[in-house]
Design an enzyme around this catalytic site. Structure first.
Site, PDB file in Angstrom:
ATOM      1  N   TYR A   1      81.996 118.851  28.214  1.00  0.00           N
ATOM      2  CA  TYR A   1      81.386 119.422  27.011  1.00  0.00           C
ATOM      3  C   TYR A   1      80.016 120.011  27.321  1.00  0.00           C
ATOM      4  CZ  TYR A   1      79.666 119.695  22.201  1.00  0.00           C
ATOM      5  OH  TYR A   1      79.158 120.135  21.005  1.00  0.00           O
TER       6      TYR A   1
ATOM      7  N   SER B   1      75.029 123.728  21.048  1.00  0.00           N
ATOM      8  CA  SER B   1      74.908 122.303  20.767  1.00  0.00           C
ATOM      9  C   SER B   1      73.567 121.872  21.316  1.00  0.00           C
ATOM     10  CB  SER B   1      76.019 121.502  21.458  1.00  0.00           C
ATOM     11  OG  SER B   1      75.772 120.106  21.393  1.00  0.00           O
TER      12      SER B   1
END
Length: 241
Positions: free
Chosen positions: A146, A133
């Site tokens: 996350y 990401s």
């Protein structure tokens, strides 16, 4: 590939199958996997799987090897975003653990099973692509679970790249920013920024991500895309936006 029941996973599964790959689509929801398979005229084998379960992951790869005889590619895509909008001190342990179990432990379990198959099959070798990401490099506010797991995925990618060399196993990572999926719908109306403001963010088509994964997958094993960032051009990521 994991997380194939929606979003990026669905798009990549269909793109690979349409390009001639035999795809094993893994995810928790059997119905969603069937919907993915119906979008392609290619070969998509649906295997309901919880990537946090070692038993499920072992069954997934045993089934793949039984049906397709070998594993040439793993797209480690399954992920969870975790609690949104909570201050760091308010994040419940159970929610922290749930994100770690899916994003990191699940990726490890799938990579380990793929590694074992790729190491022993003939011809030997294969490719693992981890879904990182842009948060692996630049976090969003209030995203510790996350962000921490996506930083960890980068370490996993580098370790797999080294450990896989002698067995012809390549490993790369795709870092994705603002692909248009159900999970990013809120960006159309505004999401928190680092300066405390709320701002609308641009999105890119998820098909652009899928084409990038296909390019990585179709390289010969002598070549590897180690890290690539695919993002909406004008999203607030580079510099101050």
């Amino acid at each position: 590939m994991t997380g194939a029941g929606s979003g990026i996973g669905r798009s990549v599964a269909v793109t690979l199958a349409d390009a001639g790959w035999s795809v094993a689509a893994a995810g928790r929801r059997a119905g969603a996997l069937a919907e993915t398979a119906a979008l392609s005229t290619g070969t998509i084998l649906c295997i309901p799987t919880d990537v946090t379960s070692p038993t499920d992951v072992n069954t997934l790869f045993a089934t793949v090897c039984e049906h397709f005889e070998r594993v040439d590619l793993l797209f480690n895509n399954a992920g969870a975003s975790g609690p949104r909008g909570l201050s760091f001190e308010d994040i419940p342990y159970d929610e922290w653990r749930a994100v770690v179990d899916v994003n990191l432990t699940g990726a490890f379990l799938c990579a380990q099973s793929a590694f074992r198959a790729m190491r022993t099959q003939s011809p030997r070798g294969g490719r693992i692509i981890n879904n990182g990401s842009v948060s692996a490099h630049t976090p969003r506010p209030r995203s510790a679970p996350y962000t921490a797991t996506k930083h960890a995925i980068t370490g996993l990618t580098k370790s797999l790249s080294l450990d896989g060399r002698e067995y012809g196993i390549a490993c790369g990572q795709i870092d994705i920013g603002n692909a248009s999926t159900e999970l990013t719908r809120g960006m159309r109306t505004g999401v928190p920024q680092a300066n405390g403001e709320v701002a609308v963010e641009p999105l890119m088509a998820v098909a652009d991500v899928a084409r990038t994964v296909l390019h990585m997958a179709e390289l010969p094993l002598e070549a590897n895309v180690q890290f690539v960032t695919v993002m909406a051009t004008a999203m607030p990521y580079i510099g101050r936006g």
